[in-house]
Write an enzyme that holds these catalytic residues in place. Structure first.
Site, short mmCIF file in Angstrom:
data_model
loop_
_atom_site.label_atom_id
_atom_site.label_comp_id
_atom_site.label_asym_id
_atom_site.label_seq_id
_atom_site.Cartn_x
_atom_site.Cartn_y
_atom_site.Cartn_z
CG ASP A 110 27.07 -31.54 -12.40
OD1 ASP A 110 28.09 -31.49 -11.70
OD2 ASP A 110 26.05 -32.18 -12.07
CG ASP A 212 30.78 -34.90 -9.86
OD1 ASP A 212 29.70 -35.23 -9.35
OD2 ASP A 212 31.66 -35.71 -10.22
CD GLU A 254 28.82 -34.92 -5.37
OE1 GLU A 254 28.04 -35.87 -5.19
OE2 GLU A 254 29.59 -34.84 -6.36
CG HIS A 328 22.44 -36.56 -9.92
ND1 HIS A 328 22.77 -35.44 -9.18
CD2 HIS A 328 23.61 -37.17 -10.22
CE1 HIS A 328 24.09 -35.38 -9.06
NE2 HIS A 328 24.62 -36.42 -9.67
CG ASP A 329 24.61 -39.06 -7.24
OD1 ASP A 329 24.46 -39.70 -8.29
OD2 ASP A 329 25.55 -38.27 -7.04
#
Length: 556
Positions: A110, A212, A254, A328-329
């Site tokens: 990430d 990210d 993302e 994860h969000d």
């Protein structure tokens, strides 16, 4: 990555190894704890690699494991080239790389380069003086005439995106937590340091990067522009040239702001930027116009189908889709889109079938493959997520009752995805021998990996079959998508076609039996590739479907 060869062929296609791959996301803090401190770690991941190999995945996406004060669970990085002590050491990471490679699995890191931690040495230096060489690594502005922030930009975690530094008499920008100052991508020195760091990891042997909030790095704060700034794609093309462009790695951005047109700017084959992006239109369409994700709109299957179909067609000939339900969000897929109370196994399999048989690279979020569900916390004190805690305070001020907020958090909050992975019926789901950093979902006694592995009809083995089918059939990887019965409120029907092959996918999203009238062109005889009730070999114009029944038939 897998060396299996397809059993069918596709001609004149720009093939990439990740087209046929299935990616598995690990949230390290919650995956597997090897030392009993209640926090998942890299050695714990190594211990579970055989499980992931059995599942059939090709790539592990690791949420951040870098050194961090953990203000935002690792998305606030203080050292890009070291591992957080609670997760392990660089030697542990190298062992993970090697052990994963033995199993045909790559490791994707990430990449968090929109911002750092305020404990990063760059920022420690940056706030010493305006003349410090690192000062311009971050985004600073003078106060307004009355000492107020320079403009009204808001943090994604609530409140102003500007934090005052009394020593310098300046505000610094933080689109997220005040402990996550934004990097100044306009500074070539910043970009050079980032590229050097990326190459350091690539040289170590990783399989790529998930990037990210990468759409924010071109921000133009004086114009109030945070995403898709004027130089965003210049930076990504430069990154491509300076780092991964000549390497066969997977890069996924993302991009909450992306639309079908701009997606091709990021991922078009001749753009020299990324392999693919994450788009979130299917997620945000259920958010309330006023309260956002903290108050959900009802599930609307035709709207969901329309989003998926739009993206399938937009990237049909160029670019590439990322296929995912959760991360994860986001909340647990089964709780959000399925029927966790009435038909948990059937609906979990249907969600998997619908997603994995579309065109694109599928992503499995840890626990999704065993049917993990949202939590039902009763008190705000049970939450750990910084966003949830900040938004609770702000929404109280806006008039949302504590009960309504917690209801919304239990539906959509980020901690739903962060409860410990449920490995067994042992205490805390076998995640740790200590006390977990966040409460385990009490349903671990019945929903766990051990039970899934033991039952050949489980959700786990359904996911395993889908990963295997992707390696065997080019029509799944490269076939053209076509949606049918787009306004039907209860069924999702589509085809994939390639050469002389047609794959028909039929899925019910209803908790009651249905009689479905199919278009005559879909009446077919073929081979049942996957199903969640009984195999279906022939489909006529009238079809009887059980609750949440789904299947895929291949006609050759």
């Amino acid at each position: 990555m897998s060396e299996l060869q397809p059993v069918s062929s596709a001609q004149n296609i720009d093939r990439k190894w990740w087209h046929r791959s299935t990616v598995y996301q690990i949230y390290p803090r919650s995956f597997a704890d090897s030392n009993g401190d209640g926090i998942g770690d890299v050695p714990g991941i190594i211990e579970r690699l055989d499980y992931l190999q059995t599942l059939g995945i090709d790539v592990i996406w690791l949420s951040p494991i870098f050194a961090s004060p953990m203000d935002d669970n690792g998305y606030d990085i203080s050292d890009y080239q070291d591992i957080a002590p609670e997760f392990g050491t660089l030697a542990d990471f190298d062992r993970l790389l090697a052990e994963a490679r033995k199993r045909g699995i790559g490791i994707m890191l990430d990449l968090v380069v929109n911002h750092t931690s305020d404990a990063h040495p760059w920022f420690v230096e940056a706030r010493k003086s305006r003349d410090n060489p690192f000062h311009d690594f971050y985004v600073w502005r003078d106060p307004g005439s009355n000492g107020e922030p320079p403009n009204d930009l808001q943090s994604s975690f609530g409140g102003s995106a500007w934090e005052f530094d009394p020593h310098l008499g300046l505000y610094y920008l933080h689109i997220f937590s005040r402990r996550q100052p934004d990097l100044n991508w306009e500074n070539p020195a910043v970009r050079a340091e980032i590229y050097k760091m990326m190459n350091w990891w690539l040289d170590r042997g990783i399989a790529g990067f998930r990037m990210d909030v990468i759409d924010l790095i071109g921000k133009q704060v004086d114009l109030g522009i945070t995403s898709d700034g004027a130089h965003l794609h210049d930076y990504l093309q430069e990154m491509h040239r300076e780092t991964f462009g000549a390497r066969e790695v997977l890069t996924v951005g993302e991009t909450w702001s992306v639309n079908p047109s701009s997606a091709l700017l990021y991922s078009g084959r001749d753009r020299g930027e990324l392999s693919m992006v994450f788009q979130f239109e299917h997620v945000t369409q259920r958010w309330d116009p006023v309260y956002g994700k903290w108050r959900s709109k009802p599930f609307d299957l035709p709207a969901l189908k329309a989003v998926f179909s739009k993206w399938q067609h937009a990237l049909a000939d160029d670019g590439w889709n990322s296929l995912f339900w959760g991360n994860h969000d986001l909340p647990r897929a089964l709780s959000r889109y399925g029927d966790e109370k009435g038909y948990p196994v059937q609906s979990a399999k249907t969600l998997a079938t619908v997603l994995h048989l579309m065109k694109g690279t599928p992503y499995i979020y840890q626990g999704e493959e065993i049917g993990m569900t949202n939590v039902s916390f009763q008190s705000i004190d049970q939450y750990k997520d910084i966003e949830t805690l900040n938004m609770y305070r702000l929404h109280q001020q806006a008039g949302l009752s504590p009960e309504d907020f917690i209801r919304g958090a239990n539906e959509n909050g980020r901690d739903n995805a962060r409860t410990p992975m449920q490995w067994s019926a042992d205490p805390y789901g076998g995640f740790t021998t200590g006390t977990p950093w966040i409460e385990a979902n009490p349903n671990f006694a019945s929903i766990n990996a051990a039970a899934g592995l033991a039952d050949q009809s489980s959700v786990f083995h359904h996911y395993r079959k889908l990963a295997a089918l992707r390696k065997q059939h080019d029509v799944i990887v490269y076939g053209r998508f076509q949606l049918f019965l787009d306004q039907h409120p209860d069924v999702f029907v589509y085809t994939r076609t390639l050469g002389g092959q047609t794959l028909l996918v039929v899925a019910s999203f209803s908790a009651r039996p249905l009689s479905l009238e199919l278009p005559d062109e879909l009446a077919t005889t073929g081979r049942s590739l996957i199903f969640n009730y009984e195999p279906v070999e022939r489909v006529g114009s009238t079809l009887q479907l059980q609750p949440y029944e789904s299947f895929a038939i291949l006609r050759e």
